[in-house]
Enzyme design. Structure first.
Site, PDB file in Angstrom:
ATOM      1  CG  HIS A 115      10.586 -18.406  -4.272  1.00  0.00           C
ATOM      2  ND1 HIS A 115       9.995 -18.930  -3.151  1.00  0.00           N
ATOM      3  CD2 HIS A 115       9.643 -17.612  -4.835  1.00  0.00           C
ATOM      4  CE1 HIS A 115       8.752 -18.499  -3.045  1.00  0.00           C
ATOM      5  NE2 HIS A 115       8.510 -17.687  -4.056  1.00  0.00           N
TER       6      HIS A 115
ATOM      7  CG  ASN B  64       8.148 -15.083  -1.338  1.00  0.00           C
ATOM      8  OD1 ASN B  64       8.384 -14.528  -2.393  1.00  0.00           O
ATOM      9  ND2 ASN B  64       6.997 -15.684  -1.095  1.00  0.00           N
ATOM     10  CG  ASP B  65      11.309 -11.083  -4.227  1.00  0.00           C
ATOM     11  OD1 ASP B  65      12.300 -11.481  -4.872  1.00  0.00           O
ATOM     12  OD2 ASP B  65      10.603 -10.129  -4.602  1.00  0.00           O
TER      13      ASP B  65
ATOM     14  CG  ASN C 220       4.920 -12.578  -1.869  1.00  0.00           C
ATOM     15  OD1 ASN C 220       5.911 -12.822  -2.535  1.00  0.00           O
ATOM     16  ND2 ASN C 220       3.783 -13.227  -2.047  1.00  0.00           N
TER      17      ASN C 220
ATOM     18  CG  ASP D 220       3.407 -12.775  -5.482  1.00  0.00           C
ATOM     19  OD1 ASP D 220       4.615 -12.699  -5.201  1.00  0.00           O
ATOM     20  OD2 ASP D 220       2.813 -13.865  -5.583  1.00  0.00           O
ATOM     21  CG  ASN D 221       7.395 -11.503  -7.038  1.00  0.00           C
ATOM     22  OD1 ASN D 221       7.761 -11.596  -5.871  1.00  0.00           O
ATOM     23  ND2 ASN D 221       7.403 -12.536  -7.861  1.00  0.00           N
TER      24      ASN D 221
END
Length: 368
Positions: free
Chosen positions: A119, A175-176, A237, A287-288
């Site tokens: 991920h 997640n990250d 996230n 998000d990222n």
């Protein structure tokens, strides 16, 4: 009267949640228009790079005198199945901006029975030039086991050598992550329930309430154990950090926020404290987060302008729009500035989770 007020408050909260999810966003490109770019990306041509399905996250390794720069990609061919107890296997791929080629990265010294469904990922570059850079990867294993894998990077030829697997009770729904040392990192739990608890995760996603129903968190792993340093987040996230390790950036997807925290260390302790410095409103599902390799005061954020379209895309392969922002950070009295770099209909690339500029090459990566 109280009942009526309660109903009104609930309706208002639901409307706000739908607004944050982009339901009322109508200024998106049509399929015929395709995409819109800012002046910085005006000359960019959208070209799909084959062989990298589900490149949800990436980590950049700058060029050295003996090797070109490399963008490592977290690839899972069918990432939609990752929410089930037994996720699909994946791999790490390498994109070379110098010649626009992609190749699979081989592993060395993997333990027997090693399972890999990557991920979020992060690069750690040691100060000692003789030491190997390391790649940290969130790994979703069967039976709701989530770990962080650490690999040493060899450049000639390019390969990843297994170092260790880190598992901790604070890794609930990772997640990250962003690496800060040889086995040190910050990690986001996007939910307060594991992947298999779909009903609890659905409630957490849909029901408003910052304290009661928002159970996402940020964990700091200090080299020995994990500690929750931030809780009650609405789907934290993407995460990244300033090169001087003084500021942490966290994407709070359901609130459309990029939160900037000042990092401080507790006296006589390995533990850290996060103090909110700025909440940057983006108006989209962030998000990222990537830090510009040249100017660390610029962040790139992959976004989902319509989160409900993203959910539909995750279930049934429908088209979902993509967006990339740049955020120009300000550490004085002025607020940080948000700029839209790219807004895409979704017919070429749906559900962008990351974006950035690497060696002058604009990149957008999708979740699936």
């Amino acid at each position: 009267m109280l009942k009526r007020v309660t109903i009104i408050v609930l309706i208002a909260a639901v409307v706000l949640r739908l607004y944050n999810a982009g339901l009322f966003k109508f200024d998106l490109p049509t399929e015929q228009e395709g995409a819109r770019f800012s002046r910085d990306w005006e000359g960019a041509k959208c070209q799909k790079i084959d062989g990298v399905p589900g490149s949800e996250d990436f980590a950049f390794l700058p060029a050295t005198p003996s090797s070109p720069s490399v963008l490592f990609l977290s690839v899972v061919p069918n990432r939609r199945e990752i929410r089930f107890p037994d996720p699909p296997p994946g791999e790490v791929k390498a994109f070379f901006p110098s010649n626009k080629t992609v190749s699979s990265v081989p592993f060395n010294n993997l333990p027997t029975g090693f399972f890999f469904s990557p991920h979020g990922m992060s690069m750690w570059i040691p100060k000692d030039p003789s030491a190997s850079p390391r790649l940290f990867v969130v790994n979703h294993q069967p039976k709701d086991i989530d770990t962080v894998e650490i690999f040493d990077i060899s450049l000639n030829p390019l390969s990843l050598t297994y170092v260790e697997t880190i598992e901790d009770e604070t890794f609930i729904s990772p997640n990250d992550l962003v690496a800060t040392g040889p086995r040190h990192f910050f990690l986001t739990n996007d939910m307060g329930s594991p992947r298999s608890a779909e009903f609890s995760r659905t409630l957490e996603s849909l029901i408003p309430g910052k304290i009661i129903f928002s159970k996402g968190s940020v964990v700091h792993f200090d080299g020995f154990s994990g500690h929750v340093v931030l809780d009650h987040q609405r789907m934290p996230n993407g995460i990244n950090i300033s090169p001087d390790l003084k500021h942490l950036y966290v994407a709070e997807t359901l609130s459309n926020l990029i939160n900037v925290f000042t990092i401080s260390h507790e006296p006589d302790s390995q533990r850290v404290r996060l103090d909110l410095f700025e909440s940057i409103h983006t108006g989209t599902g962030v998000d990222n987060i990537e830090v510009d390799p040249i100017d660390p005061n610029i962040l790139y954020v992959g976004c989902h302008p319509r989160l409900l379209d993203f959910v539909s895309h995750a279930i049934s392969h429908t088209v979902a729009p993509s967006e990339v922002l740049s955020i120009h950070l300000s550490y004085d009295s002025k607020p940080s500035r948000v700029e839209k770099l790219a807004l895409l209909h979704g017919s070429l690339i749906s559900a962008s989770s990351g974006g950035g500029v690497f060696d002058g090459f604009p990149i957008i990566g999708p979740v699936f």
